[in-house]
Design an enzyme around this catalytic site. Sequence first.
Site, PDB file in Angstrom:
ATOM      1  N   LYS A 210     -11.286  48.120  33.167  1.00  0.00           N
ATOM      2  CA  LYS A 210     -10.013  48.200  32.440  1.00  0.00           C
ATOM      3  C   LYS A 210      -8.915  47.410  33.167  1.00  0.00           C
ATOM      4  O   LYS A 210      -8.231  46.585  32.567  1.00  0.00           O
ATOM      5  CB  LYS A 210      -9.565  49.677  32.289  1.00  0.00           C
ATOM      6  CG  LYS A 210     -10.573  50.552  31.541  1.00  0.00           C
ATOM      7  CD  LYS A 210     -10.071  51.979  31.354  1.00  0.00           C
ATOM      8  CE  LYS A 210      -9.929  52.792  32.619  1.00  0.00           C
ATOM      9  NZ  LYS A 210     -11.200  53.078  33.329  1.00  0.00           N
TER      10      LYS A 210
ATOM     11  N   ARG B 194      -6.187  59.699  27.668  1.00  0.00           N
ATOM     12  CA  ARG B 194      -7.457  60.129  28.230  1.00  0.00           C
ATOM     13  C   ARG B 194      -7.914  61.450  27.636  1.00  0.00           C
ATOM     14  O   ARG B 194      -8.997  61.932  27.976  1.00  0.00           O
ATOM     15  CB  ARG B 194      -7.278  60.342  29.723  1.00  0.00           C
ATOM     16  CG  ARG B 194      -7.929  59.291  30.579  1.00  0.00           C
ATOM     17  CD  ARG B 194      -7.513  59.594  32.004  1.00  0.00           C
ATOM     18  NE  ARG B 194      -8.460  59.126  32.955  1.00  0.00           N
ATOM     19  CZ  ARG B 194      -8.355  57.947  33.576  1.00  0.00           C
ATOM     20  NH1 ARG B 194      -7.387  57.118  33.314  1.00  0.00           N
ATOM     21  NH2 ARG B 194      -9.255  57.605  34.468  1.00  0.00           N
TER      22      ARG B 194
ATOM     23  N   ARG C  27     -16.205  48.503  45.680  1.00  0.00           N
ATOM     24  CA  ARG C  27     -14.748  48.511  45.830  1.00  0.00           C
ATOM     25  C   ARG C  27     -14.322  49.434  46.973  1.00  0.00           C
ATOM     26  O   ARG C  27     -13.343  49.151  47.678  1.00  0.00           O
ATOM     27  CB  ARG C  27     -14.090  48.953  44.520  1.00  0.00           C
ATOM     28  CG  ARG C  27     -12.555  48.888  44.595  1.00  0.00           C
ATOM     29  CD  ARG C  27     -11.904  49.172  43.257  1.00  0.00           C
ATOM     30  NE  ARG C  27     -12.239  50.500  42.774  1.00  0.00           N
ATOM     31  CZ  ARG C  27     -11.934  50.957  41.562  1.00  0.00           C
ATOM     32  NH1 ARG C  27     -11.300  50.168  40.701  1.00  0.00           N
ATOM     33  NH2 ARG C  27     -12.263  52.164  41.185  1.00  0.00           N
TER      34      ARG C  27
ATOM     35  N   ARG D  62     -10.244  53.063  48.070  1.00  0.00           N
ATOM     36  CA  ARG D  62      -9.547  54.009  47.182  1.00  0.00           C
ATOM     37  C   ARG D  62     -10.115  55.406  47.403  1.00  0.00           C
ATOM     38  O   ARG D  62     -11.337  55.576  47.453  1.00  0.00           O
ATOM     39  CB  ARG D  62      -9.757  53.563  45.721  1.00  0.00           C
ATOM     40  CG  ARG D  62      -8.479  53.566  44.917  1.00  0.00           C
ATOM     41  CD  ARG D  62      -8.703  52.974  43.558  1.00  0.00           C
ATOM     42  NE  ARG D  62      -9.081  53.983  42.578  1.00  0.00           N
ATOM     43  CZ  ARG D  62      -9.123  53.777  41.277  1.00  0.00           C
ATOM     44  NH1 ARG D  62      -8.809  52.588  40.794  1.00  0.00           N
ATOM     45  NH2 ARG D  62      -9.459  54.731  40.459  1.00  0.00           N
TER      46      ARG D  62
ATOM     47  N   ARG E  66     -15.636  62.098  38.201  1.00  0.00           N
ATOM     48  CA  ARG E  66     -14.869  61.268  37.253  1.00  0.00           C
ATOM     49  C   ARG E  66     -15.708  60.951  36.019  1.00  0.00           C
ATOM     50  O   ARG E  66     -15.186  60.927  34.900  1.00  0.00           O
ATOM     51  CB  ARG E  66     -14.389  59.988  37.950  1.00  0.00           C
ATOM     52  CG  ARG E  66     -13.267  60.275  38.958  1.00  0.00           C
ATOM     53  CD  ARG E  66     -13.154  59.196  40.027  1.00  0.00           C
ATOM     54  NE  ARG E  66     -12.734  57.902  39.537  1.00  0.00           N
ATOM     55  CZ  ARG E  66     -12.930  56.752  40.197  1.00  0.00           C
ATOM     56  NH1 ARG E  66     -13.545  56.747  41.372  1.00  0.00           N
ATOM     57  NH2 ARG E  66     -12.513  55.618  39.689  1.00  0.00           N
TER      58      ARG E  66
END
Length: 188
Positions: A13, A88, A127, A133, A144
């Site tokens: 996204k 969401r 990532r 993160r 998630r």
Amino acid sequence: MFIILIGPPGSGKGTQAKELVDSLGITHFSTGEVLRQAKSQKTPLGEKVAQCIDQGQLVSDELIMELVEDRLAQPDCAEGCLFDGVPRTIAQAESLDQLLQKRGKQIDHVVALEVDQDELMRRMLRRAELEGRADDNEATIRRRFEVYEKETRPLLDYYQGQGKLRTVDGLGTPEEVLQRIREAIGAA
Ligand code: AP5
Ligand code: MG
């Protein structure tokens, strides 16, 4: 033009939004980025949401819709916005529809990025090494995914019902995916 980019964690996204807003000349609004920034700056909002985002849980609909309402009131959103990571939940989708309606606007396209979970996991673990993160670790990524399936996937039916859903294969290079999105929204 008002566009929603929807898709599971790691589906691209943010990557696609950055390219799309440049060519469409609209504003990029990522709730995740706003929340992470608030967290890193330790603002009252950041303190309130830190635990939720680190654990991969959703922040409350009320808090998110306050952010959306404030953002939509800014002049750079008058003629368009690309929503990344919001709505969401069905409640968020309904209140976004109402907020836009009050302004005489509506969502034009909802682009749903489809990527299988093995690839999503690979992308986010990669990532994690690069950016660190806090929610990019295997246990939180699995949470998630669960939250996405339970709370967010039902939005696909909601927007299908409105005739706005454009499903796009999110596998391939970012450039290939971008081209598919452009075609899906008639901006090729
Ligand atoms: P949010 O920031 O929205 O995170 P997310 O949905 O988990 O998605 P990501 O940002 O991880 O992935 P992405 O789809 O943007 O993919 P990206 O382009 O980065 O939300 C975080 C948290 O905030 C939530 O868990 C929640 O707590 C809270 N929150 C946010 N919005 C909320 C809301 N509306 N309501 C309630 N709570 C909310 O790509 C991923 C990686 O893959 C990158 O490293 C990228 O370089 C790479 N990549 C991208 N495209 C490709 C490709 N085609 N091929 C290979 N690699 C690729
Ligand atoms: Mg993102």
